[in-house]
Scaffold this motif. Structure first.
Motif, mmCIF file in Angstrom:
data_model
loop_
_atom_site.group_PDB
_atom_site.id
_atom_site.type_symbol
_atom_site.label_atom_id
_atom_site.label_comp_id
_atom_site.label_asym_id
_atom_site.label_seq_id
_atom_site.Cartn_x
_atom_site.Cartn_y
_atom_site.Cartn_z
ATOM 1 N N ARG A 129 14.038 36.290 56.385
ATOM 2 C CA ARG A 129 14.977 35.858 55.287
ATOM 3 C C ARG A 129 16.172 36.776 55.276
ATOM 4 N N ILE B 52 22.533 29.068 49.319
ATOM 5 C CA ILE B 52 21.908 28.892 50.949
ATOM 6 C C ILE B 52 22.844 28.568 51.776
ATOM 7 N N GLN C 15 20.720 33.685 52.215
ATOM 8 C CA GLN C 15 21.187 33.489 51.129
ATOM 9 C C GLN C 15 22.195 34.478 50.474
ATOM 10 N N CYS D 284 16.001 31.316 55.980
ATOM 11 C CA CYS D 284 17.169 31.020 55.387
ATOM 12 C C CYS D 284 18.114 32.529 55.258
#
Length: 160
Positions: A64, A159, A107, A105
């Motif tokens: 992440r 995102i 962010q 992802c």
């Protein structure tokens, strides 16, 4: 492979803390340019490289990425084993953005989104290169279930 990506996107690797790879752009002499879009593209390629690396080994590994925009203070810490370290509210926001990003992802904070969109307009960068999906959440949550107020991430998050 991340070091190759830092060169490609002209991002400066600051340090690795635990499983966190901390990098960014600043003013001279740390980085030759300061383009927020490059940092977002760097984050997207980090996720892609982790997926490629793990797939080549038959594993299912992801990561992440959290990206913020703002000011921080840096300096040398330690006496025996000196290292460069960053401090400030921005670093706290980064920790929240990374720890609450969905697996696989990138962010970003509202400030990051806004400065990337400004750069893309100013430099006529195609909008299809980077797009942002607003996370309509009352709060953020880590993978361990800890609830974190949006304010700790600098407000609403997106995102890429």
């Amino acid at each position: 492979k991340f070091e190759v990506l830092t060169d490609k996107h002209q991002v400066y690797k600051v340090e690795t803390v635990g499983d966190a790879y901390i990098a960014g752009q600043a003013d001279l002499p740390l980085t030759q340019k300061n383009h927020p879009t490059s940092v977002v593209l760097f984050g997207l390629e980090m996720v892609s490289e982790v997926h490629s690396w793990s797939a080549q080994r038959g594993w299912s590994v992801s990561c992440r990425v959290g990206i913020a925009h703002g000011e921080c203070i840096g300096g040398i810490v330690g006496t025996e084993m000196q290292r460069y370290h960053l401090f400030g509210e921005l670093m706290s926001e980064l920790e929240v953005l990374e720890s609450t990003a969905p697996e696989g992802c990138v962010q970003v904070s509202t400030a990051c989104k806004e400065v990337v969109e400004d750069q893309m307009r100013a430099e006529s960068i195609p909008s299809k290169l980077v797009s942002f999906d607003h996370r309509h959440l009352p709060h953020l949550m880590t993978s361990k279930g800890d609830v974190i107020p949006l304010e700790k991430a600098g407000g609403a998050t997106y995102i890429v």
